[in-house]
Design a protein around this motif. Structure first.
Motif, PDB file in Angstrom:
ATOM      1  N   TYR A   1     116.094 -21.917  31.180  1.00  0.00           N
ATOM      2  CA  TYR A   1     116.511 -21.475  29.846  1.00  0.00           C
ATOM      3  C   TYR A   1     115.571 -22.023  28.772  1.00  0.00           C
ATOM      4  O   TYR A   1     115.175 -21.316  27.841  1.00  0.00           O
ATOM      5  CB  TYR A   1     117.946 -21.940  29.604  1.00  0.00           C
ATOM      6  N   ALA A   2     115.201 -23.300  28.910  1.00  0.00           N
ATOM      7  CA  ALA A   2     114.290 -23.919  27.943  1.00  0.00           C
ATOM      8  C   ALA A   2     112.919 -23.249  27.987  1.00  0.00           C
ATOM      9  O   ALA A   2     112.302 -23.001  26.939  1.00  0.00           O
ATOM     10  CB  ALA A   2     114.163 -25.411  28.235  1.00  0.00           C
ATOM     11  N   LEU A   3     112.423 -22.947  29.169  1.00  0.00           N
ATOM     12  CA  LEU A   3     111.117 -22.289  29.293  1.00  0.00           C
ATOM     13  C   LEU A   3     111.140 -20.896  28.671  1.00  0.00           C
ATOM     14  O   LEU A   3     110.212 -20.505  27.954  1.00  0.00           O
ATOM     15  CB  LEU A   3     110.716 -22.207  30.767  1.00  0.00           C
TER      16      LEU A   3
ATOM     17  N   GLY B   1     113.183 -19.836  26.368  1.00  0.00           N
ATOM     18  CA  GLY B   1     113.319 -20.009  24.925  1.00  0.00           C
ATOM     19  C   GLY B   1     111.991 -20.330  24.261  1.00  0.00           C
ATOM     20  O   GLY B   1     111.655 -19.777  23.199  1.00  0.00           O
ATOM     21  N   ALA B   2     111.207 -21.217  24.874  1.00  0.00           N
ATOM     22  CA  ALA B   2     109.891 -21.557  24.319  1.00  0.00           C
ATOM     23  C   ALA B   2     108.980 -20.331  24.312  1.00  0.00           C
ATOM     24  O   ALA B   2     108.252 -20.081  23.339  1.00  0.00           O
ATOM     25  CB  ALA B   2     109.265 -22.688  25.134  1.00  0.00           C
ATOM     26  N   GLY B   3     109.023 -19.556  25.393  1.00  0.00           N
ATOM     27  CA  GLY B   3     108.212 -18.342  25.448  1.00  0.00           C
ATOM     28  C   GLY B   3     108.621 -17.332  24.394  1.00  0.00           C
ATOM     29  O   GLY B   3     107.774 -16.658  23.794  1.00  0.00           O
TER      30      GLY B   3
ATOM     31  N   VAL C   1     110.016 -18.025  21.446  1.00  0.00           N
ATOM     32  CA  VAL C   1     109.542 -18.512  20.147  1.00  0.00           C
ATOM     33  C   VAL C   1     108.078 -18.140  19.944  1.00  0.00           C
ATOM     34  O   VAL C   1     107.671 -17.661  18.873  1.00  0.00           O
ATOM     35  CB  VAL C   1     109.741 -20.040  20.044  1.00  0.00           C
ATOM     36  N   TRP C   2     107.274 -18.353  20.971  1.00  0.00           N
ATOM     37  CA  TRP C   2     105.841 -18.021  20.872  1.00  0.00           C
ATOM     38  C   TRP C   2     105.644 -16.526  20.650  1.00  0.00           C
ATOM     39  O   TRP C   2     104.852 -16.111  19.800  1.00  0.00           O
ATOM     40  CB  TRP C   2     105.119 -18.453  22.148  1.00  0.00           C
TER      41      TRP C   2
ATOM     42  N   TRP D   1     106.693 -15.516  17.073  1.00  0.00           N
ATOM     43  CA  TRP D   1     105.716 -16.003  16.091  1.00  0.00           C
ATOM     44  C   TRP D   1     104.453 -15.153  16.111  1.00  0.00           C
ATOM     45  O   TRP D   1     103.873 -14.854  15.059  1.00  0.00           O
ATOM     46  CB  TRP D   1     105.391 -17.457  16.390  1.00  0.00           C
TER      47      TRP D   1
END
Length: 270
Positions: free
Chosen positions: A36-38, A40-42, A44-45, A48
């Motif tokens: 889930y964290a991975l 989510g980070a992807g 966001v990128w 952006w």
């Protein structure tokens, strides 16, 4: 367009719970948090880098944006559309909270199978969203909204009657919530469009505020479901709660239709 885009949104709730169940069985529950964290980070990128501004009527400041909310909150139509959306989504939140308890404690299902039952409601939602996209040009907004509420309520009532008759099996719940999802797919694109059309110049604020109301309703109903459901009462109580919120959403839809008749918008009156 909202109906068709909603079909894409249904992919996550269809596949996510099943993938989560598989990860749980194969690597333990912490693997879900890591993935889930991975993701989510992807996301966001990607947002952006790729998601540009499309609003051509932006407020100069956040304060100016928030200052538009009182005008929306004074609109009875906005409340009708938004509460109809929030309660329709609320049935989904009740289900995904309750079916986990029922699936494990009542039906003794494996985590992957529980994930499949959670994703069942999204199958109906995808179908309903497709129907919304196909029907939007020929069927009035209010008919799609009320029709979706009737479809969802009918499926739930049939499933509830089967449960009360003593047939408490996973297929009963899955079959009933597919109709709930289908009803949401018919209703939500139209209620979202309706909320944004109340004040066209404030469409962005209306979309954000209506969405926030849906999340708040979901949080409240999720907490309530978790607090009151037990292995002993869950099979019947979950269905009871879902029927109650779908009935409430239908009443909100009928209220908006009543407003259309007694207080038509200028373009409707013309």
């Amino acid at each position: 367009m909202v109906g068709y885009s909603s079909m894409g949104m249904a992919i996550a709730p269809m596949t996510g719970p099943t993938m989560g169940g598989f990860l749980h069985e194969a690597f333990g529950w912490r693997s879900n948090v890591a993935v889930y964290a991975l993701i989510g980070a992807g996301l966001v990128w990607l947002t952006w880098r790729d998601l540009g501004e499309t609003n051509t009527n932006r407020a100069a400041t956040m304060g100016e944006q928030f200052a538009t909310y009182p005008e929306l909150l004074k609109s009875r139509r906005f409340w009708g559309y938004s509460l109809c959306s929030s309660l329709s989504v609320g049935a989904f939140y009740i289900y995904i909270t309750g079916i986990v308890l029922i699936g494990v404690a009542v039906f003794d299902l494996r985590p992957t199978t529980v994930g499949m039952t959670v994703g069942a409601i999204a199958v109906g939602f995808s179908l309903g969203s497709f129907m919304s996209g196909r029907l939007a040009k020929s069927v009035p907004l209010w008919q799609l909204i009320i029709g979706g509420r009737v479809v969802g309520l009918t499926g739930l009532c049939v499933g509830f009657a089967i449960v009360l008759a003593g047939f408490v099996q996973p297929v009963t719940y899955v079959g009933a919530v597919i109709f709930v999802g289908m009803g949401n797919g018919l209703t939500l694109p139209s209620t979202n469009s309706g909320a944004m059309s109340v004040r066209p110049k404030l469409a962005g604020g209306a979309s954000g505020l209506s969405g926030a109301m849906s999340v708040a309703m979901g949080a409240a109903l999720t907490s309530l479901t978790g607090a009151v459901l037990t292995p002993e009462n869950g099979a019947v109580l979950m269905m009871t709660m879902m029927v109650a919120v779908v009935v409430a959403s239908l009443l909100c839809a009928l209220y908006v239709r009543w407003l259309d008749i007694v207080e038509p918008l200028p373009e409707e009156a013309g």
